[in-house]
Design a protein around this motif. Sequence first.
Motif, PDB file in Angstrom:
ATOM      1  N   ARG A  97      35.382  46.522  38.256  1.00 17.71           N
ATOM      2  CA  ARG A  97      35.403  46.672  36.803  1.00 17.71           C
ATOM      3  C   ARG A  97      33.983  46.956  36.329  1.00 17.71           C
ATOM      4  O   ARG A  97      33.016  46.534  36.947  1.00 17.71           O
ATOM      5  N   VAL A  98      33.905  47.675  35.231  1.00 16.03           N
ATOM      6  CA  VAL A  98      32.594  47.959  34.686  1.00 16.03           C
ATOM      7  C   VAL A  98      32.560  47.511  33.221  1.00 16.03           C
ATOM      8  O   VAL A  98      33.554  47.633  32.507  1.00 16.03           O
ATOM      9  N   GLY A  99      31.462  46.933  32.838  1.00 17.12           N
ATOM     10  CA  GLY A  99      31.293  46.528  31.448  1.00 17.12           C
ATOM     11  C   GLY A  99      30.142  47.301  30.834  1.00 17.12           C
ATOM     12  O   GLY A  99      29.110  47.482  31.481  1.00 17.12           O
ATOM     13  N   ILE A 100      30.314  47.780  29.625  1.00 14.81           N
ATOM     14  CA  ILE A 100      29.253  48.527  28.954  1.00 14.81           C
ATOM     15  C   ILE A 100      28.569  47.603  27.957  1.00 14.81           C
ATOM     16  O   ILE A 100      29.214  47.018  27.095  1.00 14.81           O
ATOM     17  N   ARG A 160      26.006  42.891  23.004  1.00 18.42           N
ATOM     18  CA  ARG A 160      27.377  42.511  23.339  1.00 18.42           C
ATOM     19  C   ARG A 160      27.923  43.449  24.398  1.00 18.42           C
ATOM     20  O   ARG A 160      27.446  44.569  24.541  1.00 18.42           O
ATOM     21  N   VAL A 161      28.959  43.017  25.079  1.00 19.18           N
ATOM     22  CA  VAL A 161      29.682  43.934  25.956  1.00 19.18           C
ATOM     23  C   VAL A 161      30.707  44.634  25.089  1.00 19.18           C
ATOM     24  O   VAL A 161      31.622  44.006  24.559  1.00 19.18           O
ATOM     25  N   VAL A 162      30.525  45.954  24.870  1.00 16.83           N
ATOM     26  CA  VAL A 162      31.382  46.638  23.901  1.00 16.83           C
ATOM     27  C   VAL A 162      32.645  47.188  24.544  1.00 16.83           C
ATOM     28  O   VAL A 162      33.593  47.546  23.858  1.00 16.83           O
ATOM     29  N   GLU A 163      32.674  47.242  25.870  1.00 13.09           N
ATOM     30  CA  GLU A 163      33.808  47.893  26.526  1.00 13.09           C
ATOM     31  C   GLU A 163      33.888  47.399  27.956  1.00 13.09           C
ATOM     32  O   GLU A 163      32.865  47.292  28.646  1.00 13.09           O
ATOM     33  N   THR A 164      35.054  47.037  28.440  1.00 10.25           N
ATOM     34  CA  THR A 164      35.200  46.826  29.878  1.00 10.25           C
ATOM     35  C   THR A 164      36.331  47.717  30.366  1.00 10.25           C
ATOM     36  O   THR A 164      37.280  47.994  29.635  1.00 10.25           O
ATOM     37  N   GLU A 165      36.172  48.177  31.588  1.00  9.28           N
ATOM     38  CA  GLU A 165      37.190  49.092  32.115  1.00  9.28           C
ATOM     39  C   GLU A 165      37.391  48.839  33.603  1.00  9.28           C
ATOM     40  O   GLU A 165      36.436  48.635  34.340  1.00  9.28           O
ATOM     41  N   LYS A 166      38.630  48.843  34.006  1.00  4.73           N
ATOM     42  CA  LYS A 166      38.952  48.678  35.422  1.00  4.73           C
ATOM     43  C   LYS A 166      38.729  50.026  36.114  1.00  4.73           C
ATOM     44  O   LYS A 166      39.128  51.072  35.597  1.00  4.73           O
ATOM     45  N   ILE A 167      38.072  49.993  37.270  1.00  7.12           N
ATOM     46  CA  ILE A 167      37.833  51.233  38.007  1.00  7.12           C
ATOM     47  C   ILE A 167      38.923  51.372  39.072  1.00  7.12           C
ATOM     48  O   ILE A 167      38.986  50.575  40.006  1.00  7.12           O
ATOM     49  N   GLU A 168      39.763  52.386  38.886  1.00  9.17           N
ATOM     50  CA  GLU A 168      40.904  52.532  39.787  1.00  9.17           C
ATOM     51  C   GLU A 168      40.623  53.511  40.919  1.00  9.17           C
ATOM     52  O   GLU A 168      41.490  53.784  41.729  1.00  9.17           O
ATOM     53  N   LEU A 169      39.419  54.079  40.974  1.00 13.87           N
ATOM     54  CA  LEU A 169      39.114  55.072  42.009  1.00 13.87           C
ATOM     55  C   LEU A 169      39.305  54.470  43.395  1.00 13.87           C
ATOM     56  O   LEU A 169      38.875  53.349  43.643  1.00 13.87           O
ATOM     57  N   PRO A 170      39.981  55.216  44.314  1.00 13.67           N
ATOM     58  CA  PRO A 170      40.177  54.690  45.670  1.00 13.67           C
ATOM     59  C   PRO A 170      38.868  54.656  46.452  1.00 13.67           C
ATOM     60  O   PRO A 170      37.959  55.439  46.184  1.00 13.67           O
ATOM     61  N   ARG A 171      38.787  53.722  47.401  1.00 15.54           N
ATOM     62  CA  ARG A 171      37.610  53.643  48.264  1.00 15.54           C
ATOM     63  C   ARG A 171      37.945  54.270  49.606  1.00 15.54           C
ATOM     64  O   ARG A 171      39.094  54.188  50.045  1.00 15.54           O
ATOM     65  N   PRO A 172      36.990  54.836  50.345  1.00 18.59           N
ATOM     66  CA  PRO A 172      35.587  54.968  49.944  1.00 18.59           C
ATOM     67  C   PRO A 172      35.406  56.002  48.838  1.00 18.59           C
ATOM     68  O   PRO A 172      36.010  57.052  48.847  1.00 18.59           O
ATOM     69  N   ARG A 173      34.583  55.643  47.858  1.00 23.15           N
ATOM     70  CA  ARG A 173      34.376  56.519  46.712  1.00 23.15           C
ATOM     71  C   ARG A 173      33.304  57.546  47.016  1.00 23.15           C
ATOM     72  O   ARG A 173      32.373  57.272  47.765  1.00 23.15           O
ATOM     73  N   ARG A 174      33.437  58.696  46.425  1.00 23.50           N
ATOM     74  CA  ARG A 174      32.388  59.703  46.541  1.00 23.50           C
ATOM     75  C   ARG A 174      31.950  60.101  45.148  1.00 23.50           C
ATOM     76  O   ARG A 174      32.774  60.487  44.323  1.00 23.50           O
ATOM     77  N   LEU A 196      21.315  38.388  22.825  1.00 24.63           N
ATOM     78  CA  LEU A 196      22.768  38.393  22.994  1.00 24.63           C
ATOM     79  C   LEU A 196      23.397  37.815  21.736  1.00 24.63           C
ATOM     80  O   LEU A 196      22.927  36.809  21.217  1.00 24.63           O
ATOM     81  N   GLN A 197      24.428  38.492  21.225  1.00 22.08           N
ATOM     82  CA  GLN A 197      25.055  38.021  19.992  1.00 22.08           C
ATOM     83  C   GLN A 197      26.545  37.833  20.194  1.00 22.08           C
ATOM     84  O   GLN A 197      27.275  38.794  20.370  1.00 22.08           O
ATOM     85  N   ARG A 198      26.962  36.596  20.181  1.00 25.62           N
ATOM     86  CA  ARG A 198      28.396  36.273  20.276  1.00 25.62           C
ATOM     87  C   ARG A 198      29.098  37.100  21.344  1.00 25.62           C
ATOM     88  O   ARG A 198      30.109  37.752  21.102  1.00 25.62           O
ATOM     89  N   LEU A 199      28.520  37.056  22.525  1.00 25.75           N
ATOM     90  CA  LEU A 199      29.057  37.844  23.625  1.00 25.75           C
ATOM     91  C   LEU A 199      30.147  37.066  24.346  1.00 25.75           C
ATOM     92  O   LEU A 199      29.961  35.908  24.694  1.00 25.75           O
TER      93      LEU A 199
END
Lengths: 251, 283
Positions: free
Chosen positions: A204-207, A214-228, A23-26
Motif C-alpha cells: 500500500r502507498v500513502g501520499i 496529513r496522509v491525504v490518500e492511501t491506495e492498495k498496490i495491486e501490481l503483480p510481483r516481480p514488478r518492473r 503533523l495535523q490530526r493525522l
Amino acid sequence: MKVKLREISKVFYSEKSEEKEVLQRLSLDIYEGDFFCLVGTSGSGKSTLLKLIAGLERPTRGEVLIDDQLVERPSAKQVLIFQDYALLPWRNVQDNVEFGLEIQKIPPAKRRATAEKYIRLVGLNGHEGKYPRELSGGMCQRVAVARALTLNPEILLMDEPFSALDTITRERLEEEMVRLWELERKTIVFVTHDLREALFLGTRVGIMDSTYGRVVETEKIELPRPRRSGSAAFTALQDRLKQKLAWGRAI
Amino acid sequence: MTAKMYAHFKNLSRSAYLPVLTFITFLLLWQGLVETNLFPRAYLPPPLEVAVALLYLTGSGLLLEHIGASLWRFIWGYGLAAAAGIPLGLLLGRTNKAREAVGPLIQILRPISPIAWIPLAILWFGTGNNAAIFIIFLASFFIILLSAAASLNQVEKNLLDMARNFGAKEKDLLLKVILPAAYPQILLGLQVALGAAWIHLVAGEMIAVQSGLGFLIIDSRNLLRYDSVIAAMLVIGLLGLFINWFIKKAGDTAARKWGFSYAAPESESKVAGDKQSILFGEK
C-alpha cells in the motif's frame, strides 16, 4: 490492525519559540504484514511520523497504537532504520550487528551466532571485521538492516533508507528488501520521496501532504510481483498517483 | 633486518630529515650570531656553552632533582584537573539547566590568566608545592571542562535514538554510545590542556617554590648563569614534547583497550563495494 495512528498532531518549537505543526490530526491504519510506503516531499513530517511510531517522540495530541497498545516509549518490537545508517563508527560490522543483542543482555555466544545469521542474510559474510568507514553506503545500510533484524522485531520502520545511495545499489537493495519481506513477512513502514520506489516495494502507498501534514490518500498496490518499473501498468499507476502528489501540494 | 623493519627505518629517516636539518641550521645561526658579535657572548651564551651547562647540571644530579620536582607537581595539578574536569564537563554538557546556570561564570573565570591567580595562590597555600599545583590545576581545568562539555555535541542524535530504540537506558547510553563518541574530543582537550599546564608550571615555579625547572631558571639568573637558564629552557621544551607524546600514546592505547578506537586494522581494500551477489534470499 498492526499500527493505528489516531488524530496525531506534532508541534515543534523553533529557536524563536515559533510553533510549527508538522503533523495535523493525522490518522492512518497499517495492517499486519503490510509493506506500507509513505510518499511525500521533504519537510512533510514523514520522519517525524516514523519516530512517533517508534516511540522515540511523543505526539503533541492524539495517540499511536501498536496491537491496540498505546506506544509510550521505544521498544525493540518496532525498530527504526535511519537514512544515515546510525552505525557506531568505533565498532566493526560484527559488533555493530550485535549491538541490539548486547543491550538486551543476550549472552555472548548466542549474540555471535545470531549476528552471524543475519550478516549472512544481508550478504556481508567475509566483512565482519570491517569498520563502517571501510564500507560503501550500500553495505552500511545492509549492516543497519541486519542489526535491526537481530531482535526479531514485528515492525520495521525505514526512513528513506536508500536515498543516499547510487541508483544501481539502490535498485538492488530494493529488490533485496522485497525478498526479505516475502521471507519474513514483517510489517514494514517505509518512508520515501520517490513514488517509483514506493510502487516498486509497497503493498500500500500513502501520499503525505506537507501543507496539511496529513496522509491525504492511501491506495492498495495491486501490481503483480516481480514488478518492473518500466511496465505499462506501473507507469500508468505512477502517473495517476503523481497527480495526487502534485495536487496536495500548495505552491 | 626484516624488510618491514627496513621500511620502517627508511620512513623514519625520511620524516626526520627535514626537522633535523632545521635544527642544525638553528644551532649554526645561533652560534653565528655570537661569533660575529651581533649578539655579544654576555647576552647570548652560544650552543656549546649551553651544552656544557647541561652536562654539568645532569652530572651533578641537580637537573634530575628539578625535573622530578616539576613532574610531581605537574602530575598532581594536571591529574586533579582531569579527574574533576571530565566528569563535571560531561555533566555540564548533558544537562541544559546546569549549562545555563554555570556557563556565564565559567566564561568569566576562563580568560583570567592562571598567572593572575599567583598572589591569591600564595595567600591561600603559602609558598610551596600546593600553590604551584593550584596554578597548574587552573591552567588545565577549564580547558578540560569545556572540551568535555563540548564533546557531547559530537554525539549524533541518531546514534542515541538508535540505542534507545534497542532498549538502552542511561547507563548503556553513556558507556556504549556517549563516551566512545565523545572520547576523541575529550582526548584533544586533554592534550591542549597539557600544553597550557606545562607552560604555567614553569610560571608557578618561578614564583611560588624553591625547586623545579622554573625555579632552576630563576636561580640560574640570580647567579648570572645564562647558559644554565637556556639549558633549563631546552629541557622544559623537550620534556613538554615527551609528555605530549606520552598522553597521546596513552590515549590511543586506552581507546583500543576499551574498543573506542576509530582506527581500523589494516585491510587490503579500503572499500570493498557491493560486489557480492544478492543474498537476502540465500537462506
